[in-house]
Motif scaffolding. Structure first.
Motif, PDB file in Angstrom:
ATOM      1  N   GLN A  55      51.222  42.900  35.063  1.00 29.24           N
ATOM      2  CA  GLN A  55      49.918  42.931  35.727  1.00 29.24           C
ATOM      3  C   GLN A  55      48.785  42.764  34.724  1.00 29.24           C
ATOM      4  O   GLN A  55      47.773  42.113  35.015  1.00 29.24           O
ATOM      5  N   MET A  56      48.949  43.334  33.535  1.00 29.69           N
ATOM      6  CA  MET A  56      47.943  43.159  32.483  1.00 29.69           C
ATOM      7  C   MET A  56      47.782  41.682  32.138  1.00 29.69           C
ATOM      8  O   MET A  56      46.655  41.192  31.960  1.00 29.69           O
ATOM      9  N   GLN A  57      48.906  40.972  32.040  1.00 28.66           N
ATOM     10  CA  GLN A  57      48.835  39.544  31.746  1.00 28.66           C
ATOM     11  C   GLN A  57      48.071  38.812  32.841  1.00 28.66           C
ATOM     12  O   GLN A  57      47.196  37.975  32.554  1.00 28.66           O
ATOM     13  N   ILE A  58      48.362  39.106  34.088  1.00 23.67           N
ATOM     14  CA  ILE A  58      47.681  38.457  35.206  1.00 23.67           C
ATOM     15  C   ILE A  58      46.179  38.726  35.150  1.00 23.67           C
ATOM     16  O   ILE A  58      45.355  37.814  35.321  1.00 23.67           O
ATOM     17  N   ASP A  59      45.809  39.978  34.882  1.00 22.10           N
ATOM     18  CA  ASP A  59      44.383  40.354  34.839  1.00 22.10           C
ATOM     19  C   ASP A  59      43.660  39.608  33.721  1.00 22.10           C
ATOM     20  O   ASP A  59      42.524  39.126  33.909  1.00 22.10           O
ATOM     21  N   ILE A  60      44.290  39.513  32.548  1.00 21.66           N
ATOM     22  CA  ILE A  60      43.652  38.821  31.419  1.00 21.66           C
ATOM     23  C   ILE A  60      43.508  37.335  31.721  1.00 21.66           C
ATOM     24  O   ILE A  60      42.467  36.725  31.432  1.00 21.66           O
ATOM     25  N   GLU A  61      44.540  36.735  32.303  1.00 24.78           N
ATOM     26  CA  GLU A  61      44.465  35.311  32.644  1.00 24.78           C
ATOM     27  C   GLU A  61      43.335  35.048  33.641  1.00 24.78           C
ATOM     28  O   GLU A  61      42.583  34.072  33.504  1.00 24.78           O
ATOM     29  N   GLU A  62      43.204  35.908  34.644  1.00 21.74           N
ATOM     30  CA  GLU A  62      42.124  35.735  35.623  1.00 21.74           C
ATOM     31  C   GLU A  62      40.760  35.892  34.963  1.00 21.74           C
ATOM     32  O   GLU A  62      39.816  35.157  35.276  1.00 21.74           O
ATOM     33  N   HIS A  63      40.664  36.843  34.044  1.00 18.81           N
ATOM     34  CA  HIS A  63      39.418  37.051  33.309  1.00 18.81           C
ATOM     35  C   HIS A  63      39.051  35.789  32.518  1.00 18.81           C
ATOM     36  O   HIS A  63      37.892  35.347  32.522  1.00 18.81           O
ATOM     37  N   CYS A  64      40.037  35.207  31.868  1.00 19.91           N
ATOM     38  CA  CYS A  64      39.802  33.988  31.084  1.00 19.91           C
ATOM     39  C   CYS A  64      39.386  32.822  31.986  1.00 19.91           C
ATOM     40  O   CYS A  64      38.472  32.052  31.639  1.00 19.91           O
ATOM     41  N   MET A  65      40.054  32.666  33.108  1.00 22.97           N
ATOM     42  CA  MET A  65      39.726  31.562  34.011  1.00 22.97           C
ATOM     43  C   MET A  65      38.312  31.694  34.554  1.00 22.97           C
ATOM     44  O   MET A  65      37.595  30.692  34.718  1.00 22.97           O
ATOM     45  N   ASN A  66      37.888  32.916  34.812  1.00 23.27           N
ATOM     46  CA  ASN A  66      36.507  33.137  35.262  1.00 23.27           C
ATOM     47  C   ASN A  66      35.518  32.753  34.170  1.00 23.27           C
ATOM     48  O   ASN A  66      34.464  32.152  34.448  1.00 23.27           O
ATOM     49  N   MET A  67      35.846  33.073  32.919  1.00 18.97           N
ATOM     50  CA  MET A  67      34.962  32.706  31.814  1.00 18.97           C
ATOM     51  C   MET A  67      34.874  31.196  31.653  1.00 18.97           C
ATOM     52  O   MET A  67      33.797  30.647  31.384  1.00 18.97           O
ATOM     53  N   ILE A  68      36.008  30.506  31.821  1.00 19.16           N
ATOM     54  CA  ILE A  68      35.991  29.045  31.719  1.00 19.16           C
ATOM     55  C   ILE A  68      35.130  28.449  32.816  1.00 19.16           C
ATOM     56  O   ILE A  68      34.324  27.529  32.580  1.00 19.16           O
ATOM     57  N   ALA A  69      35.242  28.979  34.030  1.00 15.74           N
ATOM     58  CA  ALA A  69      34.468  28.454  35.159  1.00 15.74           C
ATOM     59  C   ALA A  69      32.972  28.690  34.980  1.00 15.74           C
ATOM     60  O   ALA A  69      32.154  27.822  35.302  1.00 15.74           O
ATOM     61  N   LEU A  70      32.604  29.847  34.454  1.00 19.77           N
ATOM     62  CA  LEU A  70      31.190  30.208  34.351  1.00 19.77           C
ATOM     63  C   LEU A  70      30.537  29.699  33.070  1.00 19.77           C
ATOM     64  O   LEU A  70      29.367  29.330  33.071  1.00 19.77           O
TER      65      LEU A  70
END
Length: 246
Positions: A55-70
């Motif tokens: 779950q930690m991996q999933i959360d970090i990946e989502e955090h990164c994808m949000n940063m790329i989008a923004l």
């Protein structure tokens, strides 16, 4: 997202990676401790924590994808986020290997150990240090520490070779079924620790690329061929068996 907000988000992600890495490092330690002490309940606890790491991996990946989008990062910023995504994959796989060791502990159960387990815990301590140092190098962008991790990989390979030599020797000498079976299980343990060291080395090399923009090849000097057995070929058999059996 402003530059200051980006920096804060990046620091937040770095904290998440360190938290994930700390848990995985503890998983390695606990898995090998449980093996040495034949603590079956503890081994099951290691397995139970695997979902937390995932779950930690999933959360970090989502955090990164949000940063790329923004942020739509470029150059060094993009390298940093890409490195984070790859590093979290390495950390997650390290956690998987700790669970693999816990599963082997359950498989061995309460059978008397065929040898004193001094070398395996020593090898585990070396890999734990490599994992910790690789993630510290990431947060601190420390190229010298990253290179130290890379240099630590070969001694772990050598330890694996010595263990392979000893354990496959028991199998080839025609040990009775229980001893031969346990020797194979301990070979799996050594193999997983060697793989953990490889993942730590991957992290160190990703840090180097993140900081410098230049790729570093994983210069691996694998073990030899004890008892006339091709260790890399045998390791492939072990890997395939662990996939089919797990």
């Amino acid at each position: 997202m402003t530059r200051e907000n980006y920096k804060r988000e990046l620091q937040s992600i770095q904290g998440e990676i360190l938290k994930m890495g700390s848990l995985v490092e503890k998983q390695i330690h606990e898995a090998v401790r449980c093996l040495s002490n034949q603590d079956l309940a503890g081994a099951q606890s290691v397995l139970d924590n695997d979902d937390i790491v995932d779950q930690m991996q999933i959360d970090i990946e989502e955090h990164c994808m949000n940063m790329i989008a923004l942020q739509q990062p470029v150059a060094s910023d993009l390298r940093t986020i890409v490195a984070i995504l790859k590093i979290t994959t390495d950390v997650q796989r390290i956690g998987d290997h700790a669970c693999n060791i816990a599963e082997l502990t359950l498989r061995i159960g309460e059978d008397q150990l065929i040898k004193p387990l001094n070398d395996i815990p020593y090898m585990a301590r070396k890999t734990e240090t490599m994992v910790r140092d690789s993630l510290t190098a990431f947060v601190q962008r420390d190229l010298e520490l990253a290179e130290k991790v890379r240099q630590a990989d070969e001694p772990v390979d050598e330890m694996y070779s010595l263990l392979f030599d000893e354990l496959i020797g028991l199998v080839l000498k025609g040990s009775e079924g229980r001893q031969a079976g346990q020797a194979i299980n301990l070979l799996f343990v050594a193999r997983y620790l060697e793989r953990i060291a490889d993942h730590a080395t991957n992290i160190a090399e990703r840090v180097m690329y993140m900081v410098t923009g230049h790729r570093v090849d994983h210069m691996r000097t694998g073990p030899g061929t004890p008892h006339g057995v091709d260790i890399d070929a045998f390791a492939s058999i072990l890997d395939e068996a662990s996939v089919s059996g797990g």
